[in-house]
Design an enzyme around this catalytic site. Structure first.
Site, PDB file in Angstrom:
ATOM      1  CE1 TYR A  86     108.537  22.823  93.367  1.00 40.08           C
ATOM      2  CE2 TYR A  86     107.569  24.550  92.019  1.00 40.08           C
ATOM      3  CZ  TYR A  86     107.890  23.221  92.211  1.00 40.08           C
ATOM      4  OH  TYR A  86     107.579  22.293  91.243  1.00 40.08           O
ATOM      5  CB  SER A  99     107.668  24.367  88.060  1.00 38.58           C
ATOM      6  OG  SER A  99     106.370  24.817  88.407  1.00 38.58           O
TER       7      SER A  99
HETATM    8  N1  LIG Z   1     103.175  17.439  89.878  1.00 38.54           N
HETATM    9  C1  LIG Z   1     103.130  18.657  89.368  1.00 38.54           C
HETATM   10  O1  LIG Z   1     102.035  19.230  89.159  1.00 38.54           O
HETATM   11  C2  LIG Z   1     104.413  19.374  89.002  1.00 38.54           C
HETATM   12  C3  LIG Z   1     104.294  20.606  88.323  1.00 38.54           C
HETATM   13  C4  LIG Z   1     105.441  21.275  87.959  1.00 38.54           C
HETATM   14  C5  LIG Z   1     106.683  20.744  88.240  1.00 38.54           C
HETATM   15  N2  LIG Z   1     106.783  19.562  88.926  1.00 38.54           N
HETATM   16  C6  LIG Z   1     108.140  19.048  89.182  1.00 38.54           C
HETATM   17  O2  LIG Z   1     108.229  17.724  88.682  1.00 38.54           O
HETATM   18  C7  LIG Z   1     109.123  16.969  89.505  1.00 38.54           C
HETATM   19  C8  LIG Z   1     108.389  15.725  90.030  1.00 38.54           C
HETATM   20  O3  LIG Z   1     107.262  16.150  90.757  1.00 38.54           O
HETATM   21  P1  LIG Z   1     106.173  15.126  91.325  1.00 38.54           P
HETATM   22  O4  LIG Z   1     104.908  15.884  91.461  1.00 38.54           O
HETATM   23  O5  LIG Z   1     106.216  13.878  90.546  1.00 38.54           O
HETATM   24  O6  LIG Z   1     106.769  14.907  92.797  1.00 38.54           O
HETATM   25  P2  LIG Z   1     106.720  13.618  93.776  1.00 38.54           P
HETATM   26  O7  LIG Z   1     106.902  14.171  95.147  1.00 38.54           O
HETATM   27  O8  LIG Z   1     105.554  12.768  93.466  1.00 38.54           O
HETATM   28  O9  LIG Z   1     108.041  12.820  93.353  1.00 38.54           O
HETATM   29  C9  LIG Z   1     109.323  13.343  93.613  1.00 38.54           C
HETATM   30  C10 LIG Z   1     110.293  12.181  93.713  1.00 38.54           C
HETATM   31  O10 LIG Z   1     111.601  12.719  93.997  1.00 38.54           O
HETATM   32  C11 LIG Z   1     112.177  11.957  95.043  1.00 38.54           C
HETATM   33  N3  LIG Z   1     113.147  12.798  95.754  1.00 38.54           N
HETATM   34  C12 LIG Z   1     112.876  13.854  96.566  1.00 38.54           C
HETATM   35  N4  LIG Z   1     114.021  14.349  97.057  1.00 38.54           N
HETATM   36  C13 LIG Z   1     115.042  13.598  96.560  1.00 38.54           C
HETATM   37  C14 LIG Z   1     116.453  13.617  96.710  1.00 38.54           C
HETATM   38  N5  LIG Z   1     117.059  14.529  97.498  1.00 38.54           N
HETATM   39  N6  LIG Z   1     117.182  12.705  96.043  1.00 38.54           N
HETATM   40  C15 LIG Z   1     116.578  11.764  95.266  1.00 38.54           C
HETATM   41  N7  LIG Z   1     115.251  11.693  95.090  1.00 38.54           N
HETATM   42  C16 LIG Z   1     114.481  12.601  95.735  1.00 38.54           C
HETATM   43  C17 LIG Z   1     110.999  11.534  95.917  1.00 38.54           C
HETATM   44  O11 LIG Z   1     111.308  10.433  96.760  1.00 38.54           O
HETATM   45  C18 LIG Z   1     109.949  11.202  94.854  1.00 38.54           C
HETATM   46  O12 LIG Z   1     110.059   9.872  94.405  1.00 38.54           O
HETATM   47  C19 LIG Z   1     109.585  17.905  90.622  1.00 38.54           C
HETATM   48  O13 LIG Z   1     110.833  18.465  90.254  1.00 38.54           O
HETATM   49  C20 LIG Z   1     108.501  18.954  90.658  1.00 38.54           C
HETATM   50  O14 LIG Z   1     108.971  20.177  91.168  1.00 38.54           O
HETATM   51  C21 LIG Z   1     105.677  18.868  89.322  1.00 38.54           C
END
Ligand SMILES: NC(=O)c1ccc[n+]([C@@H]2O[C@H](COP(=O)([O-])OP(=O)(O)OC[C@H]3O[C@@H](n4cnc5c(N)ncnc54)[C@H](O)[C@@H]3O)[C@@H](O)[C@H]2O)c1
Length: 253
Positions: free
Chosen positions: A154, A141
C-alpha cells in the site's frame, strides 16, 4: 437542451471518500459520473439521487485498460465533456502482513488498482481534459510519507502516486493541472444492517492536532478547491489533509 455545467469523474464513488466527493460536487452544481465495481451500492446511490441528467454510474475496473476506454466513451456520450478526474478508487486496507509472506500476486494486485489504475485513467482522460483545461486529483495517503509495519504494498502504491502526480503535472501543464491529496484517518464506516457504527473514542479524536478524526467532506472540500479556478496557480502538489498527524512527533516518553 445544451448544458454547459462542468463534469467531474470520480473513481471508486460507490463508498467512502469517493462517495463523499461525488455528493459534495453534486451540491456544488457539478455533473458527476462515477466508476466503480460495486453495482449494488452504486445503483442504490443513483436511485436515491433520482436525477440521471446529473449523476451517472458506469461499471469499470480502473486497472483494466479495455474497461477504462469503454467507460470513458460512455461518460463522454452522457456528459459531452470532462473537466475533472478524481482518481480515488483503491484497495484501501493498508495491511498485507509480513513482507516475507507477501505474495507477488498480492503486491501486484495493489499496484494494479492503486497505481496503474490512476495512470490508465489519466492516460485516457487527458484528450478530454485538454479541451476543457481541466484538472486531475489523485487521492494518495499520508502513508506515502510514514508507515506502520506490514504495509509495504500500500505504501509503495501511494508513494508512486505522489510521484506520478508531479510527473503528470510537468508533462500536461499548462492545459491540465495535476495535484494529489494525501488523507490521514478518514472515518468512512457505513451502517451495517441498519445499525450505525459505534462512535469513535475521545482518544481517537484527541490524538489529532486538529482535535478530531477526518470525514469524507474534509477531502471533498479540498478536491472542490483544487479543481476550481481559484487553484489555477497550484499544480504538481501533494496536499496533506490529516488533522496535523504527519507533523506530530510521536517519540514515547
Ligand atoms: N479512509 C481513509 O482513512 C483513507 C486514508 C488515506 C487514503 N485513503 C484513500 O482514499 C481512497 C478511498 O478510500 P476509502 O477509505 O473511501 O475506501 P473504500 O474501500 O470505502 O472505497 C473504495 C472504493 O473503490 C472501489 N474500487 C476498488 N477497487 C476498484 C477498481 N479496481 N475499480 C473501480 N473501483 C474500485 C470500491 O468498490 C469502493 O467503492 C483510496 O484510494 C484510499 O487508499 C483512504
Amino acid at each position: 437542451m445544451s448544458d454547459d455545467r462542468k463534469v467531474a469523474l470520480v473513481t471508486g464513488g460507490a463508498h467512502g471518500i469517493g462517495r463523499g466527493i461525488a455528493a459534495y460536487l453534486l451540491k456544488q452544481n457539478w455533473r458527476v459520473a462515477f466508476f466503480d465495481l460495486d453495482d449494488i451500492a452504486a445503483n442504490e446511490i443513483v436511485a436515491a439521487f433520482g436525477d440521471p441528467a446529473n449523476l451517472l454510474y458506469v461499471r469499470c475496473n480502473v486497472a483494466d485498460e479495455g474497461d477504462v476506454k469503454l467507460a470513458l466513451r460512455q461518460l463522454i456520450s452522457w456528459g459531452s465533456r470532462l473537466d475533472a478526474l478524481v482518481n480515488n478508487a483503491g484497495l484501501a486496507d493498508p495491511v498485507t502482513g509480513a513482507v516475507e509472506d507477501l505474495s507477488l500476486a498480492d503486491w501486484q494486485k495493489r499496484l494494479d488498482v492503486n497505481l496503474t489504475g490512476p495512470f490508465l485513467m489519466a492516460k485516457h482522460s487527458v484528450p478530454y481534459l485538454r479541451l476543457t483545461r481541466g484538472a486531475i486529483i489523485n487521492i494518495a495517503s499520508t502513508r506515502a510519507m510514514q508507515s506502520e509495519a506490514n504495509t509495504e504494498a500500500y505504501a509503495a502504491t501511494k508513494g508512486g502516486l505522489v510521484a506520478l502526480t508531479h510527473a503528470l503535472a510537468i508533462s500536461l501543464g499548462p492545459e491540465v493541472r495535476v495535484n494529489c491529496i494525501s488523507p490521514g484517518w478518514i472515518d468512512t464506516r457505513e451502517p451495517e444492517a441498519g445499525q450505525e457504527p459505534a462512535p469513535l473514542s475521545a482518544r481517537d479524536h484527541a490524538q489529532h492536532p486538529a482535535g478530531r478524526v477526518g470525514k469524507p467532506d474534509d477531502i471533498a472540500a479540498m478536491v472542490h478547491y483544487l479543481i476550481s479556478p481559484q487553484a489555477s496557480f497550484i499544480t504538481g502538489q501533494n496536499i496533506v489533509v490529516d488533522g496535523g498527524m504527519v507533523r506530530k512527533m510521536i517519540y514515547q516518553e
